[in-house]
Design a protein around this motif. Structure first.
Motif, mmCIF file in Angstrom:
data_model
loop_
_atom_site.group_PDB
_atom_site.id
_atom_site.type_symbol
_atom_site.label_atom_id
_atom_site.label_comp_id
_atom_site.label_asym_id
_atom_site.label_seq_id
_atom_site.Cartn_x
_atom_site.Cartn_y
_atom_site.Cartn_z
ATOM 1 N N ASP A 140 24.158 35.618 23.164
ATOM 2 C CA ASP A 140 23.438 37.031 23.599
ATOM 3 C C ASP A 140 22.567 37.297 22.562
ATOM 4 O OD1 ASP A 140 24.884 36.912 26.004
ATOM 5 O OD2 ASP A 140 26.527 38.341 25.135
ATOM 6 N N PHE A 170 19.485 34.577 22.358
ATOM 7 C CA PHE A 170 19.018 33.985 23.733
ATOM 8 C C PHE A 170 17.391 34.267 23.808
ATOM 9 C CE2 PHE A 170 17.579 34.597 27.919
ATOM 10 C CZ PHE A 170 18.047 33.345 28.683
ATOM 11 N N ASP A 171 16.920 35.364 23.427
ATOM 12 C CA ASP A 171 15.694 35.910 23.460
ATOM 13 C C ASP A 171 14.529 35.576 22.249
ATOM 14 O OD1 ASP A 171 15.990 36.952 26.045
ATOM 15 O OD2 ASP A 171 16.528 38.814 25.226
ATOM 16 N N PHE A 172 15.052 34.700 21.521
ATOM 17 C CA PHE A 172 14.171 34.460 20.148
ATOM 18 C C PHE A 172 13.370 33.298 20.451
ATOM 19 C CE2 PHE A 172 17.666 36.707 17.298
ATOM 20 C CZ PHE A 172 16.986 37.858 17.850
ATOM 21 N N GLY A 173 13.521 32.432 21.437
ATOM 22 C CA GLY A 173 12.424 31.541 22.000
ATOM 23 C C GLY A 173 12.999 30.210 21.137
ATOM 24 N N GLU A 180 13.981 26.659 20.520
ATOM 25 C CA GLU A 180 13.270 25.239 21.172
ATOM 26 C C GLU A 180 14.288 24.182 20.939
ATOM 27 O OE1 GLU A 180 8.892 25.165 20.619
ATOM 28 O OE2 GLU A 180 9.523 26.669 19.127
ATOM 29 N N LEU A 182 24.992 29.008 23.936
ATOM 30 C CA LEU A 182 23.406 29.140 23.709
ATOM 31 C C LEU A 182 22.848 27.993 24.468
ATOM 32 C CD1 LEU A 182 21.047 30.980 22.837
ATOM 33 C CD2 LEU A 182 21.295 29.553 20.891
ATOM 34 N N ARG A 230 22.695 28.081 28.046
ATOM 35 C CA ARG A 230 22.089 28.861 28.618
ATOM 36 C C ARG A 230 20.465 28.697 28.628
ATOM 37 N NH1 ARG A 230 24.210 34.826 26.673
ATOM 38 N NH2 ARG A 230 22.107 35.500 27.703
ATOM 39 N N LEU A 231 20.191 27.965 27.547
ATOM 40 C CA LEU A 231 18.758 27.597 27.242
ATOM 41 C C LEU A 231 18.345 26.072 27.827
ATOM 42 C CD1 LEU A 231 18.399 28.776 23.579
ATOM 43 C CD2 LEU A 231 17.219 30.012 25.637
ATOM 44 N N THR A 277 10.775 27.143 16.629
ATOM 45 C CA THR A 277 11.912 28.055 16.476
ATOM 46 C C THR A 277 13.272 27.348 16.756
ATOM 47 O OG1 THR A 277 10.659 29.787 17.303
ATOM 48 C CG2 THR A 277 12.834 30.293 17.180
#
Length: 181
Positions: free
Chosen positions: A35, A38-41, A43, A60, A63-64, A129
């Protein structure tokens, strides 16, 4: 060049052996870690082969939709081959004497070099990232490489899990601890 690394110490595990899995609390921490990141990009995800590290980042990665790359150089540092009654004192000494080598163990300089080799390779590759999952002592040594003020006291304050953001921009490096539950 602008790169961002998220250095992650694994979640709570049942033991220290390579095959020790996460505890039930550790599994919940892994979800909370996903959580947070998740939004930190992110790769790429690179992990120690130890089960607790891999399990910590699996939510993670799933989810990605990323695969987890295993790198043996991210395993925990062995201070000494045999248990030491004064291991904390010897570990503290190893942060000031990077060449301290105990029987069957690895010096701080040696462990730091293998961890930094992973970082150096990552910085030369395309992704900007990256999440790197490792263990407390090795993570503290990698962070010490970028900020010499990091030592035993900072290692002692690490939690399971813990996350540091290391940013590289125009030749400068910035290390910051992330807020985590």
């Amino acid at each position: 060049m602008q790169k961002r690394l998220y250095m992650v110490r694994h979640c709570q595990a049942v033991a220290q052996e390579a095959n020790a899995p996460l505890t039930s609390q550790g599994n919940l921490q892994a979800i909370a870690l996903a959580d947070l990141l998740f939004d930190f990009g992110i790769e790429r995800v690179i992990s120690s082969p130890f089960i607790r590290a891999y399990q910590s980042i699996t939510p993670l990665a799933e989810r990605l939709s990323l695969s987890i790359e295993i790198d043996n150089r991210l395993t925990e540092r062995v201070l000494c081959a045999t248990p030491l009654a004064d291991w904390r004192e010897r570990l503290a000494e190893s942060f000031t004497n990077l060449d301290l080598y105990l029987d069957g163990g690895e010096s701080s300089r040696g462990a730091m070099a293998r961890g930094i080799a992973v970082i150096d390779e990552v910085l030369q590759q395309e992704a900007n990232t990256i999440a790197i999952v490792t263990h407390g002592n090795l993570m503290a040594l990698i962070l010490k490489y970028f900020n010499d003020r990091i030592g035993y006291a900072e290692w002692e304050k690490l939690r399971n899990p813990d996350v540091f953001r290391v940013q590289f921009f125009n030749g400068a490096t910035h290390v910051e601890r992330m807020i985590f539950l």
